[in-house]
Design a protein around this motif. Structure first.
Motif, PDB file in Angstrom:
ATOM      1  N   ILE A  74       0.862  -1.342   0.091  1.00  0.00           N
ATOM      2  CA  ILE A  74       0.148   0.280   0.085  1.00  0.00           C
ATOM      3  C   ILE A  74       0.914   0.684   0.302  1.00  0.00           C
ATOM      4  N   THR A  75       1.068   1.449  -1.336  1.00  0.00           N
ATOM      5  CA  THR A  75       1.517   2.965  -1.050  1.00  0.00           C
ATOM      6  C   THR A  75       0.495   4.643  -1.265  1.00  0.00           C
ATOM      7  N   ASP A  76      -0.945   4.491  -1.063  1.00  0.00           N
ATOM      8  CA  ASP A  76      -1.150   5.429  -0.781  1.00  0.00           C
ATOM      9  C   ASP A  76      -1.672   5.719   1.441  1.00  0.00           C
ATOM     10  N   ILE A  77      -0.398   6.360   1.924  1.00  0.00           N
ATOM     11  CA  ILE A  77      -0.293   6.353   3.270  1.00  0.00           C
ATOM     12  C   ILE A  77      -0.841   7.595   3.709  1.00  0.00           C
ATOM     13  N   SER A  78      -2.206   8.122   3.111  1.00  0.00           N
ATOM     14  CA  SER A  78      -2.743   9.344   3.696  1.00  0.00           C
ATOM     15  C   SER A  78      -4.146   8.293   3.396  1.00  0.00           C
ATOM     16  N   GLN A  79      -4.620   7.159   3.035  1.00  0.00           N
ATOM     17  CA  GLN A  79      -5.540   6.679   2.906  1.00  0.00           C
ATOM     18  C   GLN A  79      -5.393   4.742   4.443  1.00  0.00           C
ATOM     19  N   PHE A  80      -4.049   5.034   4.335  1.00  0.00           N
ATOM     20  CA  PHE A  80      -3.759   3.379   5.509  1.00  0.00           C
ATOM     21  C   PHE A  80      -3.226   4.147   6.377  1.00  0.00           C
ATOM     22  N   ASN A  81      -3.346   3.749   7.756  1.00  0.00           N
ATOM     23  CA  ASN A  81      -2.025   4.133   8.628  1.00  0.00           C
ATOM     24  C   ASN A  81      -2.143   3.087   9.842  1.00  0.00           C
ATOM     25  N   ILE A  82      -1.806   2.538   9.817  1.00  0.00           N
ATOM     26  CA  ILE A  82      -2.351   0.404  10.679  1.00  0.00           C
ATOM     27  C   ILE A  82      -2.302   1.040  11.858  1.00  0.00           C
ATOM     28  N   GLU A  83      -1.114   2.064  12.286  1.00  0.00           N
ATOM     29  CA  GLU A  83      -1.755   2.275  14.031  1.00  0.00           C
ATOM     30  C   GLU A  83      -2.704   2.921  14.525  1.00  0.00           C
ATOM     31  N   HIS A  84      -3.173   3.627  13.046  1.00  0.00           N
ATOM     32  CA  HIS A  84      -5.183   4.250  14.074  1.00  0.00           C
ATOM     33  C   HIS A  84      -5.885   2.808  13.611  1.00  0.00           C
TER      34      HIS A  84
ATOM     35  N   ASN B  96       5.890  -2.174  13.496  1.00  0.00           N
ATOM     36  CA  ASN B  96       5.064  -3.070  12.626  1.00  0.00           C
ATOM     37  C   ASN B  96       3.776  -3.818  13.777  1.00  0.00           C
ATOM     38  N   TYR B  97       2.941  -3.874  13.763  1.00  0.00           N
ATOM     39  CA  TYR B  97       2.061  -4.988  13.496  1.00  0.00           C
ATOM     40  C   TYR B  97       1.951  -6.101  13.120  1.00  0.00           C
ATOM     41  N   VAL B  98       1.338  -6.956  13.976  1.00  0.00           N
ATOM     42  CA  VAL B  98       0.937  -8.194  13.868  1.00  0.00           C
ATOM     43  C   VAL B  98      -0.768  -8.631  13.697  1.00  0.00           C
ATOM     44  N   VAL B  99      -1.791  -8.760  13.190  1.00  0.00           N
ATOM     45  CA  VAL B  99      -3.210  -8.184  13.372  1.00  0.00           C
ATOM     46  C   VAL B  99      -3.934 -10.287  12.948  1.00  0.00           C
ATOM     47  N   PHE B 100      -4.558 -10.591  13.999  1.00  0.00           N
ATOM     48  CA  PHE B 100      -4.974 -12.125  14.347  1.00  0.00           C
ATOM     49  C   PHE B 100      -6.411 -11.423  13.430  1.00  0.00           C
ATOM     50  N   SER B 101      -7.584 -12.410  12.761  1.00  0.00           N
ATOM     51  CA  SER B 101      -8.670 -12.587  12.868  1.00  0.00           C
ATOM     52  C   SER B 101      -9.169 -13.566  12.079  1.00  0.00           C
ATOM     53  N   LYS B 102      -9.696 -14.241  13.331  1.00  0.00           N
ATOM     54  CA  LYS B 102     -10.513 -16.112  12.869  1.00  0.00           C
ATOM     55  C   LYS B 102      -9.096 -16.998  12.663  1.00  0.00           C
ATOM     56  N   ASP B 103      -9.143 -17.736  12.437  1.00  0.00           N
ATOM     57  CA  ASP B 103      -7.695 -18.188  11.803  1.00  0.00           C
ATOM     58  C   ASP B 103      -6.545 -17.802  10.999  1.00  0.00           C
ATOM     59  N   LYS B 104      -6.672 -16.475  10.974  1.00  0.00           N
ATOM     60  CA  LYS B 104      -5.765 -16.204  10.075  1.00  0.00           C
ATOM     61  C   LYS B 104      -5.205 -15.006  10.507  1.00  0.00           C
ATOM     62  N   MET B 105      -4.441 -14.938  10.293  1.00  0.00           N
ATOM     63  CA  MET B 105      -2.751 -13.698  10.388  1.00  0.00           C
ATOM     64  C   MET B 105      -2.346 -12.853   9.284  1.00  0.00           C
ATOM     65  N   ALA B 106      -1.975 -11.296  10.283  1.00  0.00           N
ATOM     66  CA  ALA B 106      -1.227 -10.990   8.783  1.00  0.00           C
ATOM     67  C   ALA B 106      -0.162 -10.382   9.504  1.00  0.00           C
ATOM     68  N   GLN B 107       1.172  -9.552   8.701  1.00  0.00           N
ATOM     69  CA  GLN B 107       2.370  -8.657   9.493  1.00  0.00           C
ATOM     70  C   GLN B 107       1.901  -7.880   8.653  1.00  0.00           C
ATOM     71  N   ILE B 108       1.759  -6.157   9.238  1.00  0.00           N
ATOM     72  CA  ILE B 108       1.880  -5.477   8.744  1.00  0.00           C
ATOM     73  C   ILE B 108       3.632  -4.072   8.786  1.00  0.00           C
ATOM     74  N   ASN B 109       3.955  -4.316   8.302  1.00  0.00           N
ATOM     75  CA  ASN B 109       5.219  -3.405   7.892  1.00  0.00           C
ATOM     76  C   ASN B 109       4.806  -2.054   7.254  1.00  0.00           C
ATOM     77  N   VAL B 110       5.772  -1.395   8.207  1.00  0.00           N
ATOM     78  CA  VAL B 110       5.778   0.002   7.763  1.00  0.00           C
ATOM     79  C   VAL B 110       6.961   0.152   7.132  1.00  0.00           C
ATOM     80  N   ILE B 111       6.833   0.494   6.072  1.00  0.00           N
ATOM     81  CA  ILE B 111       8.761   1.183   5.200  1.00  0.00           C
ATOM     82  C   ILE B 111       9.021   2.555   4.978  1.00  0.00           C
ATOM     83  N   LYS B 112       9.730   2.778   5.437  1.00  0.00           N
ATOM     84  CA  LYS B 112      10.533   4.485   5.824  1.00  0.00           C
ATOM     85  C   LYS B 112      11.068   4.398   4.529  1.00  0.00           C
TER      86      LYS B 112
END
Length: 292
Positions: free
Chosen positions: A12-22, A38-54
DNA sequence: TTCCAGGTGCATA
DNA sequence: TATGCACATGGA
């Protein structure tokens, strides 16, 4: 919103429309972990790691969502909705109502990059029954313990329990995990879910959906709204909790008419914001809570 | 010690 | 219909 998707990654490059912290810290979801930036989020039996790129100047330039379930998390993060348009429409609603929208603008600016998640239905229902008269830290702790004790071991994490696994949890178990007086509500809710037809529920009108949810002992108007907003993505609802009540009394209410009932506050706010109620509710909730 | 947190059910009038 | 109170728990 633009994003690039491959087999195991979404960029995701449009960071005005995506802020993982918020997105994760705004109070709509309880199962996530912060690791550094960075964050890891869990939903049901699935997970995703969200990395902040600077970049070299230490400015965020993009996010990468690493997951085996890219389609699931594309929907989960609501990536096909344009939140710039959502914000424009919220402000239009204010001006149409001849409304002082300064604090609305502030709240939207503050919570930039918030997105309303499409969360798992049963997980959201159980989580928000726990949420009543409770604080977010404790809710997170109780939900996590339910996963660890009764959910499937996925290796790196524990899944949220399936309905079959939930059925095995007793009132005493819920009490031991800190659910307090909500323990019996949880057992009743799980009993209700056994006969619940999720597909036909989704085809019902908002009014009859509310009727169904409110028939469950332990689900009142506020929790029902949260379920419809965060699991079923219905933007016509406006959950009114203690924070929204404070916002209303501070910014919306005629100073001569204080202490409206939460039902009346909900009526007034949905009348103003219509099909954008769910979105603005989340910005206002996050903004108000940040003031502490 | 008291108040508060993403409230709700129930009794009462 | 609306109001007031009890309800677990832990952090501030």
């Amino acid at each position: 919103m633009d994003y690039q998707i491959s087999k195991d990654k979404i960029i995701i490059t449009d960071i005005s429309q995506f802020n993982i912290e918020h997105i994760l810290e705004c109070g709509q979801v309880f199962r996530y972990k912060k690791i550094g930036e960075n964050y890891v989020v869990f939903s049901k039996d699935k997970m995703a790691q969200i990395n902040v790129i600077k970049n070299k100047q230490n400015e965020i330039i993009s996010y990468e969502i690493i997951t085996k379930n890219t389609d699931y998390f594309t929907h989960y993060f609501d990536l096909n909705t344009n939140y710039n348009k959502v914000k424009d429409n919220i402000l239009k609603k204010c001006s149409f109502q001849n409304f002082d929208n300064n604090f609305i603008k502030k709240a939207i600016d503050f919570g930039y990059g918030i997105r309303l998640l499409n969360q798992d239905h049963f997980e959201t229902i159980i989580s928000f029954v726990i949420s009543q008269n409770n604080n977010i830290k404790r809710i997170q702790k109780i939900v996590e313990e339910i996963c660890q004790k009764f959910g499937t071991d996925m290796g790196e994490f524990y899944a949220f329990p399936t309905l079959k696994q939930l059925e095995k949890i007793s009132e005493q178990d819920f009490k031991q995990m800190g659910a307090g007086y909500r323990a019996q509500y949880l057992v009743d809710t799980i009993k209700f879910l056994k006969t619940f037809d999720d597909t036909s529920f989704q085809n019902q009108s908002l009014e009859s959906q509310l009727d169904v949810l409110l028939s469950v002992k332990g689900i009142g108007p506020k929790v029902a709204d949260c379920i419809l907003l965060f699991a079923y993505h219905n933007m016509h609802v406006f959950p009114v909790d203690t924070w929204i009540e404070k916002v209303y009394n501070q910014y919306f209410s005629n100073k001569n008419i204080q202490n409206l009932s939460r039902l009346k506050i909900r009526q007034n706010l949905t009348q103003i914001f219509g099909e954008f109620s769910g979105y603005i509710q989340q910005y206002l909730f996050y903004f108000q809570r940040s003031k502490l």
